[in-house]
Scaffold this active site. Sequence first.
Site, PDB file in Angstrom:
ATOM      1  N   ASN A 106       0.943  -1.263   0.149  1.00 50.42           N
ATOM      2  CA  ASN A 106      -0.054  -0.220   0.022  1.00 50.42           C
ATOM      3  C   ASN A 106       0.845   1.302  -0.152  1.00 50.42           C
ATOM      4  O   ASN A 106       1.843   1.263   0.850  1.00 50.42           O
ATOM      5  CB  ASN A 106      -0.959   0.035   1.235  1.00 50.42           C
ATOM      6  CG  ASN A 106      -1.732  -1.035   1.377  1.00 50.42           C
ATOM      7  OD1 ASN A 106      -2.384  -1.588   0.281  1.00 50.42           O
ATOM      8  ND2 ASN A 106      -2.138  -1.619   2.476  1.00 50.42           N
TER       9      ASN A 106
ATOM     10  N   GLY B 171      -4.123   3.331   0.725  1.00 53.93           N
ATOM     11  CA  GLY B 171      -4.531   2.513   1.761  1.00 53.93           C
ATOM     12  C   GLY B 171      -3.244   2.451   3.004  1.00 53.93           C
ATOM     13  O   GLY B 171      -3.493   1.362   3.828  1.00 53.93           O
TER      14      GLY B 171
ATOM     15  N   HIS C 280       6.648  -1.220   3.563  1.00 48.30           N
ATOM     16  CA  HIS C 280       6.365  -2.596   3.819  1.00 48.30           C
ATOM     17  C   HIS C 280       5.762  -3.401   2.979  1.00 48.30           C
ATOM     18  O   HIS C 280       4.715  -2.805   2.463  1.00 48.30           O
ATOM     19  CB  HIS C 280       5.962  -2.750   5.292  1.00 48.30           C
ATOM     20  CG  HIS C 280       4.415  -1.991   5.395  1.00 48.30           C
ATOM     21  ND1 HIS C 280       4.300  -0.728   5.695  1.00 48.30           N
ATOM     22  CD2 HIS C 280       3.335  -2.539   5.228  1.00 48.30           C
ATOM     23  CE1 HIS C 280       2.973  -0.278   5.600  1.00 48.30           C
ATOM     24  NE2 HIS C 280       2.445  -1.537   5.347  1.00 48.30           N
ATOM     25  N   LEU C 281       6.191  -4.741   2.718  1.00 38.69           N
ATOM     26  CA  LEU C 281       5.465  -5.587   1.989  1.00 38.69           C
ATOM     27  C   LEU C 281       4.396  -6.626   2.821  1.00 38.69           C
ATOM     28  O   LEU C 281       5.050  -6.918   3.976  1.00 38.69           O
ATOM     29  CB  LEU C 281       6.361  -6.543   1.203  1.00 38.69           C
ATOM     30  CG  LEU C 281       7.318  -6.187   0.245  1.00 38.69           C
ATOM     31  CD1 LEU C 281       8.158  -7.501  -0.360  1.00 38.69           C
ATOM     32  CD2 LEU C 281       6.568  -5.585  -0.924  1.00 38.69           C
TER      33      LEU C 281
HETATM   34  P1  5GP Z   1      -0.800  -0.651   5.945  1.00 38.66           P
HETATM   35  O1  5GP Z   1      -2.294  -0.331   6.006  1.00 38.66           O
HETATM   36  O2  5GP Z   1       0.238   0.738   6.306  1.00 38.66           O
HETATM   37  O3  5GP Z   1      -0.358  -1.196   4.576  1.00 38.66           O
HETATM   38  O4  5GP Z   1      -0.436  -1.539   7.048  1.00 38.66           O
HETATM   39  C1  5GP Z   1      -0.036  -1.623   8.044  1.00 38.66           C
HETATM   40  C2  5GP Z   1       0.103  -3.042   8.830  1.00 38.66           C
HETATM   41  O5  5GP Z   1       0.859  -2.689  10.204  1.00 38.66           O
HETATM   42  C3  5GP Z   1      -1.335  -3.246   9.348  1.00 38.66           C
HETATM   43  O6  5GP Z   1      -1.598  -4.399   8.650  1.00 38.66           O
HETATM   44  C4  5GP Z   1      -1.221  -3.130  10.925  1.00 38.66           C
HETATM   45  O7  5GP Z   1      -1.986  -4.397  11.398  1.00 38.66           O
HETATM   46  C5  5GP Z   1       0.152  -3.431  10.990  1.00 38.66           C
HETATM   47  N1  5GP Z   1       0.684  -2.881  12.468  1.00 38.66           N
HETATM   48  C6  5GP Z   1       0.568  -1.829  13.044  1.00 38.66           C
HETATM   49  N2  5GP Z   1       0.971  -1.564  14.008  1.00 38.66           N
HETATM   50  C7  5GP Z   1       1.675  -2.927  14.191  1.00 38.66           C
HETATM   51  C8  5GP Z   1       2.534  -2.989  15.495  1.00 38.66           C
HETATM   52  O8  5GP Z   1       2.673  -2.489  16.485  1.00 38.66           O
HETATM   53  N3  5GP Z   1       3.290  -4.322  15.112  1.00 38.66           N
HETATM   54  C9  5GP Z   1       2.914  -5.134  14.268  1.00 38.66           C
HETATM   55  N4  5GP Z   1       3.408  -6.396  14.107  1.00 38.66           N
HETATM   56  N5  5GP Z   1       2.056  -4.736  13.157  1.00 38.66           N
HETATM   57  C10 5GP Z   1       1.707  -3.637  13.305  1.00 38.66           C
END
Ligand code: 5GP
Length: 119
Positions: free
Chosen positions: A93, A99, A106-107
């Site tokens: 994303n 999103g 990150h992947l």
């Molecule tokens: P994005 O929406 O930015 O593509 O995804 C962010 C992801 O990071 C989400 O799936 C969310 O669950 C994960 N995430 C957010 N905070 C943390 C955290 O403190 N630890 C871990 N392991 N995952 C996290």
Amino acid sequence: MSADPHCIFCKIVARTIPSRVVYEDEEILAFHDIHPSAPVHFLIVPKRHIASMAHLGPDDEALLGRMMALAPRLALEQGCRPYPDGGFRIVLNTGEDGGQEVHHLHLHVMGGPRPWLKG
Ligand code: 5GP
Ligand code: ZN
């Protein structure tokens, strides 16, 4: 190694915030997503703070390639069934419309038996 003191994934890389690590090398960390959307759901991140895919430069091509190339091996290690019956999904994303919630590249690697929460 540049880190953003306010970035949650930089804190995970620095181990200030705990996570369930699945892989680590000099440049890359992989750890389980805290809110999994699939039976297997982990994230692959560069250790260096890169805010998003929109911030990648020519010097980052090899790094992104390494992150992508790690996914099949780690997916199998984490319990995804082999291709073609199994497999996995990669999601990256980027930006608000894309999103992206955490602004450290990150992947998402998701797999395992369906149905999944998302998709
Ligand atoms: P994005 O929406 O930015 O593509 O995804 C962010 C992801 O990071 C989400 O799936 C969310 O669950 C994960 N995430 C957010 N905070 C943390 C955290 O403190 N630890 C871990 N392991 N995952 C996290
Ligand atoms: Zn960061």
